[in-house]
Design a protein around this motif. Structure first.
Motif, PDB file in Angstrom:
ATOM      1  N   LEU A 108       0.836  -1.207   0.000  1.00  0.00           N
ATOM      2  CA  LEU A 108       0.000   0.000   0.000  1.00  0.00           C
ATOM      3  C   LEU A 108       0.872   1.259   0.000  1.00  0.00           C
ATOM      4  CD1 LEU A 108      -2.843  -0.862   2.520  1.00  0.00           C
ATOM      5  CD2 LEU A 108      -3.106  -0.349   0.097  1.00  0.00           C
ATOM      6  N   TRP A 109       1.923   1.233   0.790  1.00  0.00           N
ATOM      7  CA  TRP A 109       2.840   2.373   0.849  1.00  0.00           C
ATOM      8  C   TRP A 109       3.457   2.624  -0.521  1.00  0.00           C
ATOM      9  CZ3 TRP A 109       4.135   6.788   2.337  1.00  0.00           C
ATOM     10  CH2 TRP A 109       5.436   7.274   2.302  1.00  0.00           C
ATOM     11  N   ARG A 127       2.157   1.889  -3.368  1.00  0.00           N
ATOM     12  CA  ARG A 127       1.115   2.417  -4.253  1.00  0.00           C
ATOM     13  C   ARG A 127       0.827   3.891  -3.978  1.00  0.00           C
ATOM     14  NH1 ARG A 127      -2.848  -1.940  -6.395  1.00  0.00           N
ATOM     15  NH2 ARG A 127      -1.467  -3.749  -6.411  1.00  0.00           N
ATOM     16  N   VAL A 128       0.902   4.293  -2.723  1.00  0.00           N
ATOM     17  CA  VAL A 128       0.734   5.718  -2.404  1.00  0.00           C
ATOM     18  C   VAL A 128       1.780   6.539  -3.147  1.00  0.00           C
ATOM     19  CG1 VAL A 128       0.982   7.455  -0.580  1.00  0.00           C
ATOM     20  CG2 VAL A 128      -0.342   5.390  -0.139  1.00  0.00           C
ATOM     21  N   GLU A 166       1.029   6.103  -7.378  1.00  0.00           N
ATOM     22  CA  GLU A 166      -0.297   6.312  -7.968  1.00  0.00           C
ATOM     23  C   GLU A 166      -0.446   7.749  -8.465  1.00  0.00           C
ATOM     24  OE1 GLU A 166      -3.583   5.820  -9.657  1.00  0.00           O
ATOM     25  OE2 GLU A 166      -2.861   4.059  -8.567  1.00  0.00           O
ATOM     26  N   ARG A 186      -5.014   7.446  -4.894  1.00  0.00           N
ATOM     27  CA  ARG A 186      -3.898   7.652  -3.970  1.00  0.00           C
ATOM     28  C   ARG A 186      -4.417   7.988  -2.569  1.00  0.00           C
ATOM     29  NH1 ARG A 186       1.238  11.693  -5.049  1.00  0.00           N
ATOM     30  NH2 ARG A 186       2.596  10.712  -3.527  1.00  0.00           N
ATOM     31  N   ARG A 195      -7.298   7.042  -1.298  1.00  0.00           N
ATOM     32  CA  ARG A 195      -7.849   5.817  -0.703  1.00  0.00           C
ATOM     33  C   ARG A 195      -6.758   4.926  -0.142  1.00  0.00           C
ATOM     34  NH1 ARG A 195     -11.766   6.259  -4.994  1.00  0.00           N
ATOM     35  NH2 ARG A 195     -10.477   4.936  -6.317  1.00  0.00           N
ATOM     36  N   TYR A 196      -5.650   4.804  -0.853  1.00  0.00           N
ATOM     37  CA  TYR A 196      -4.522   4.021  -0.331  1.00  0.00           C
ATOM     38  C   TYR A 196      -4.002   4.644   0.969  1.00  0.00           C
ATOM     39  CZ  TYR A 196      -4.124   1.533  -4.814  1.00  0.00           C
ATOM     40  OH  TYR A 196      -4.345   0.758  -5.926  1.00  0.00           O
ATOM     41  N   THR A 229      -6.471   4.041   3.787  1.00  0.00           N
ATOM     42  CA  THR A 229      -6.415   2.645   4.218  1.00  0.00           C
ATOM     43  C   THR A 229      -5.202   2.403   5.098  1.00  0.00           C
ATOM     44  OG1 THR A 229      -7.557   1.931   2.207  1.00  0.00           O
ATOM     45  CG2 THR A 229      -6.340   0.247   3.423  1.00  0.00           C
ATOM     46  N   GLY A 264       1.315   7.377   4.565  1.00  0.00           N
ATOM     47  CA  GLY A 264       0.560   7.784   3.377  1.00  0.00           C
ATOM     48  C   GLY A 264      -0.155   9.104   3.594  1.00  0.00           C
TER      49      GLY A 264
END
Length: 67
Positions: free
Chosen positions: A4-5, A7-8, A11, A17, A19-20, A23, A32
């Motif tokens: 997730l990190w 993807r932040v 993205e 971004r 939403r990641y 989350t 994030g």
């Protein structure tokens, strides 16, 4: 959480971004949120986080301490 990190950081879509980041924050990792809320010349990610956070239904009781 590392995925997730990652993807932040990569993205391009500001809503995704956010939403990641939200989350991650819900999972106890503020990186994030700190990244997307940081002051920048273009506030698109910060704005998306602020607007998207309103729709989040997770437990926000520890938010202040995390940030």
């Amino acid at each position: 959480m590392e995925q997730l990190w990652d993807r932040v950081n990569v993205e391009a879509d500001s809503a995704v971004r956010a939403r990641y980041a939200i989350t991650l924050l819900h999972l106890g990792d503020p990186r994030g949120a700190q990244t997307v809320l940081a002051l920048a010349p273009d506030p698109q990610y910060r704005t998306a986080f602020i607007h998207g956070f309103d729709a989040w239904h997770g437990d926000l009781s520890g938010l202040a301490e995390l940030l």
